[in-house]
Write a protein that holds these residues in place. Structure first.
Motif, PDB file in Angstrom:
ATOM      1  N   ASN A 201       0.833  -1.211   0.000  1.00  0.00           N
ATOM      2  CA  ASN A 201       0.000   0.000   0.000  1.00  0.00           C
ATOM      3  C   ASN A 201       0.863   1.254   0.000  1.00  0.00           C
ATOM      4  OD1 ASN A 201      -2.338  -1.455  -0.005  1.00  0.00           O
ATOM      5  ND2 ASN A 201      -2.778  -1.172   2.169  1.00  0.00           N
ATOM      6  N   ASP A 202       0.209   2.392  -0.306  1.00  0.00           N
ATOM      7  CA  ASP A 202       0.836   3.711  -0.213  1.00  0.00           C
ATOM      8  C   ASP A 202       0.181   4.457   0.942  1.00  0.00           C
ATOM      9  OD1 ASP A 202       0.665   4.142  -3.844  1.00  0.00           O
ATOM     10  OD2 ASP A 202       1.989   2.919  -2.594  1.00  0.00           O
ATOM     11  N   LYS A 203       1.002   5.082   1.763  1.00  0.00           N
ATOM     12  CA  LYS A 203       0.457   5.816   2.907  1.00  0.00           C
ATOM     13  C   LYS A 203       1.219   7.121   3.116  1.00  0.00           C
ATOM     14  CE  LYS A 203      -2.772   3.023   4.283  1.00  0.00           C
ATOM     15  NZ  LYS A 203      -4.187   3.436   4.197  1.00  0.00           N
ATOM     16  N   SER A 204       0.563   8.040   3.825  1.00  0.00           N
ATOM     17  CA  SER A 204       1.193   9.318   4.157  1.00  0.00           C
ATOM     18  C   SER A 204       1.087   9.592   5.648  1.00  0.00           C
ATOM     19  CB  SER A 204       0.514  10.468   3.413  1.00  0.00           C
ATOM     20  OG  SER A 204       0.769  10.389   2.034  1.00  0.00           O
ATOM     21  N   ILE A 205       2.108  10.255   6.164  1.00  0.00           N
ATOM     22  CA  ILE A 205       2.105  10.732   7.541  1.00  0.00           C
ATOM     23  C   ILE A 205       2.272  12.253   7.471  1.00  0.00           C
ATOM     24  CG2 ILE A 205       3.153  10.587   9.820  1.00  0.00           C
ATOM     25  CD1 ILE A 205       4.480   7.966   8.916  1.00  0.00           C
ATOM     26  N   LYS A 206       1.433  12.957   8.232  1.00  0.00           N
ATOM     27  CA  LYS A 206       1.477  14.418   8.177  1.00  0.00           C
ATOM     28  C   LYS A 206       2.162  14.973   9.416  1.00  0.00           C
ATOM     29  CE  LYS A 206      -2.575  14.954   5.298  1.00  0.00           C
ATOM     30  NZ  LYS A 206      -3.882  15.613   5.095  1.00  0.00           N
ATOM     31  N   CYS A 207       2.826  16.084   9.235  1.00  0.00           N
ATOM     32  CA  CYS A 207       3.494  16.758  10.342  1.00  0.00           C
ATOM     33  C   CYS A 207       3.287  18.253  10.215  1.00  0.00           C
ATOM     34  CB  CYS A 207       4.979  16.438  10.353  1.00  0.00           C
ATOM     35  SG  CYS A 207       5.878  17.287  11.678  1.00  0.00           S
ATOM     36  N   GLU A 208       2.974  18.863  11.350  1.00  0.00           N
ATOM     37  CA  GLU A 208       2.782  20.307  11.386  1.00  0.00           C
ATOM     38  C   GLU A 208       3.447  20.870  12.629  1.00  0.00           C
ATOM     39  OE1 GLU A 208      -1.305  21.494  11.548  1.00  0.00           O
ATOM     40  OE2 GLU A 208      -0.840  23.620  11.628  1.00  0.00           O
ATOM     41  N   GLN A 209       4.093  22.025  12.482  1.00  0.00           N
ATOM     42  CA  GLN A 209       4.650  22.702  13.659  1.00  0.00           C
ATOM     43  C   GLN A 209       4.143  24.138  13.703  1.00  0.00           C
ATOM     44  OE1 GLN A 209       7.161  25.268  13.466  1.00  0.00           O
ATOM     45  NE2 GLN A 209       7.872  25.056  11.346  1.00  0.00           N
ATOM     46  N   ASN A 210       3.815  24.574  14.924  1.00  0.00           N
ATOM     47  CA  ASN A 210       3.297  25.936  15.093  1.00  0.00           C
ATOM     48  C   ASN A 210       4.280  26.820  15.846  1.00  0.00           C
ATOM     49  OD1 ASN A 210       3.086  25.004  17.688  1.00  0.00           O
ATOM     50  ND2 ASN A 210       0.863  25.112  17.805  1.00  0.00           N
ATOM     51  N   LEU A 211       5.567  26.478  15.726  1.00  0.00           N
ATOM     52  CA  LEU A 211       6.615  27.204  16.446  1.00  0.00           C
ATOM     53  C   LEU A 211       7.253  28.294  15.589  1.00  0.00           C
ATOM     54  CD1 LEU A 211       8.237  24.037  18.002  1.00  0.00           C
ATOM     55  CD2 LEU A 211       6.965  25.786  19.240  1.00  0.00           C
ATOM     56  N   GLY A 212       6.870  28.367  14.324  1.00  0.00           N
ATOM     57  CA  GLY A 212       7.492  29.340  13.435  1.00  0.00           C
ATOM     58  C   GLY A 212       8.897  28.946  13.026  1.00  0.00           C
ATOM     59  N   HIS A 213       9.234  27.677  13.177  1.00  0.00           N
ATOM     60  CA  HIS A 213      10.583  27.206  12.833  1.00  0.00           C
ATOM     61  C   HIS A 213      10.790  27.124  11.333  1.00  0.00           C
ATOM     62  CE1 HIS A 213      11.246  25.100  16.973  1.00  0.00           C
ATOM     63  NE2 HIS A 213      11.357  26.399  17.034  1.00  0.00           N
ATOM     64  N   ASP A 214      12.057  27.249  10.933  1.00  0.00           N
ATOM     65  CA  ASP A 214      12.403  27.195   9.512  1.00  0.00           C
ATOM     66  C   ASP A 214      12.760  25.793   9.037  1.00  0.00           C
ATOM     67  OD1 ASP A 214      14.113  30.417   9.495  1.00  0.00           O
ATOM     68  OD2 ASP A 214      12.036  29.890   9.076  1.00  0.00           O
ATOM     69  N   THR A 215      13.158  24.933   9.962  1.00  0.00           N
ATOM     70  CA  THR A 215      13.685  23.618   9.558  1.00  0.00           C
ATOM     71  C   THR A 215      12.851  22.499  10.154  1.00  0.00           C
ATOM     72  OG1 THR A 215      15.898  24.586   9.520  1.00  0.00           O
ATOM     73  CG2 THR A 215      15.759  22.195   9.458  1.00  0.00           C
ATOM     74  N   MET A 216      12.566  21.494   9.326  1.00  0.00           N
ATOM     75  CA  MET A 216      11.805  20.328   9.788  1.00  0.00           C
ATOM     76  C   MET A 216      12.513  19.051   9.356  1.00  0.00           C
ATOM     77  SD  MET A 216       7.859  21.580   9.271  1.00  0.00           S
ATOM     78  CE  MET A 216       7.172  20.223  10.254  1.00  0.00           C
ATOM     79  N   TYR A 217      12.237  17.971  10.081  1.00  0.00           N
ATOM     80  CA  TYR A 217      12.976  16.716   9.890  1.00  0.00           C
ATOM     81  C   TYR A 217      12.020  15.522   9.959  1.00  0.00           C
ATOM     82  CZ  TYR A 217      16.435  19.917  11.933  1.00  0.00           C
ATOM     83  OH  TYR A 217      17.213  21.009  12.222  1.00  0.00           O
ATOM     84  N   TRP A 218      12.462  14.448   9.330  1.00  0.00           N
ATOM     85  CA  TRP A 218      11.851  13.148   9.564  1.00  0.00           C
ATOM     86  C   TRP A 218      12.927  12.172  10.032  1.00  0.00           C
ATOM     87  CZ3 TRP A 218       7.134  11.824  10.449  1.00  0.00           C
ATOM     88  CH2 TRP A 218       6.077  12.568   9.891  1.00  0.00           C
ATOM     89  N   TYR A 219      12.578  11.417  11.100  1.00  0.00           N
ATOM     90  CA  TYR A 219      13.453  10.381  11.637  1.00  0.00           C
ATOM     91  C   TYR A 219      12.711   9.048  11.628  1.00  0.00           C
ATOM     92  CZ  TYR A 219      16.585  13.892  13.692  1.00  0.00           C
ATOM     93  OH  TYR A 219      17.459  14.917  13.882  1.00  0.00           O
ATOM     94  N   LYS A 220      13.491   7.967  11.540  1.00  0.00           N
ATOM     95  CA  LYS A 220      12.930   6.629  11.686  1.00  0.00           C
ATOM     96  C   LYS A 220      13.569   5.972  12.897  1.00  0.00           C
ATOM     97  CE  LYS A 220      12.577   2.165   9.274  1.00  0.00           C
ATOM     98  NZ  LYS A 220      12.926   1.397   8.044  1.00  0.00           N
TER      99      LYS A 220
END
Lengths: 114, 112
Positions: free
Chosen positions: A17-36
């Motif tokens: 299957n194909d799936k998505s995970i969503k991420c949102e930050q409300n800190l006003g940060h410029d950089t975002m990451y994904w970790y496993k």
């Protein structure tokens, strides 16, 4: 109030299957990451975006594609899911690059591929 | 090659006692940051403390302090007056440039 949020918290799906995970930050940060984080608890960076631009792209299968519609969101789409993709996926954000700033993590998404 | 090594997979400590978690890292860089993160059973990753490599003074946050030995590439975490809520996995992390590395973690149990 939540600083970094991820949805869903749990995701159980069939192989292929194909799936998505969503991420949102409300800190006003410029950089975002994904970790496993694998079953042995080892945490490994997958991607990093700075102002919607990809700056870190570690060796991950190209079935994994991050998408950043704006700097507050970084979604992770996974195609053709495999058993080995089962893990906890963490999103994080920082004000600027990781060298200069603390990362704030989301609660994680536990992905189980059957 | 593993850049960050945590040699203690599991540790335990009596409540109110002091415990030290070890971390070593391998680098040829001179400018970098070191972090300790805590992951309780809720899975959330929480920053405990951070240290800039150019600062000689050891970082301190309430009951948490580090012993940063730059020449030895060692970055241990001391938890004083351990509390039940300190039970968690603790990850040491190193970053330089755009690279961020975590150790394999130490599972700490605080015993009542």
């Amino acid at each position: 109030d939540t600083a970094v949020s991820q949805t869903p918290k749990y995701l159980v799906t069939q192989m292929g299957n194909d799936k998505s995970i969503k991420c949102e930050q409300n800190l006003g940060h410029d950089t975002m990451y994904w970790y496993k984080q694998d079953s042995k608890k080892f945490l490994k960076i997958m991607f990093s975006y700075n102002n919607k631009e990809l700056i870190i792209n570690e060796t991950v299968p190209n079935r994994f594609s991050p998408k950043s519609p704006d700097k507050a969101h970084l979604n992770l789409h996974i195609n053709s899911l495999e058993l080995g993709d089962s893990a906890v996926y963490f999103c994080a954000s920082s004000r600027s690059g990781p060298l200069t700033d603390t990362q704030y993590f989301g609660p994680g998404t536990r992905l189980t591929v059957l | 090659a593993q850049t960050v090594t945590q040699s203690q997979p599991e540790m335990s400590v009596q409540e109110a006692e002091t415990v030290t978690l070890s971390c070593t890292y391998d680098t040829s860089e001179n400018n970098y940051y070191l972090f300790w993160y805590k992951q309780p059973p809720s899975r959330q990753m929480i920053l405990v403390i951070r240290q800039e490599a150019y600062k000689q003074q050891n970082a301190t946050e309430n009951r948490f302090s580090v012993n940063f030995q730059k020449a030895a590439k060692s970055f241990s975490l001391k938890i004083s007056d351990s509390q039940l809520g300190d039970t968690a996995m603790y990850f040491c992390a190193y970053c330089t440039g755009n690279q961020f590395y975590f150790g394999t973690g130490t599972s700490l149990t605080v015993i009542p």
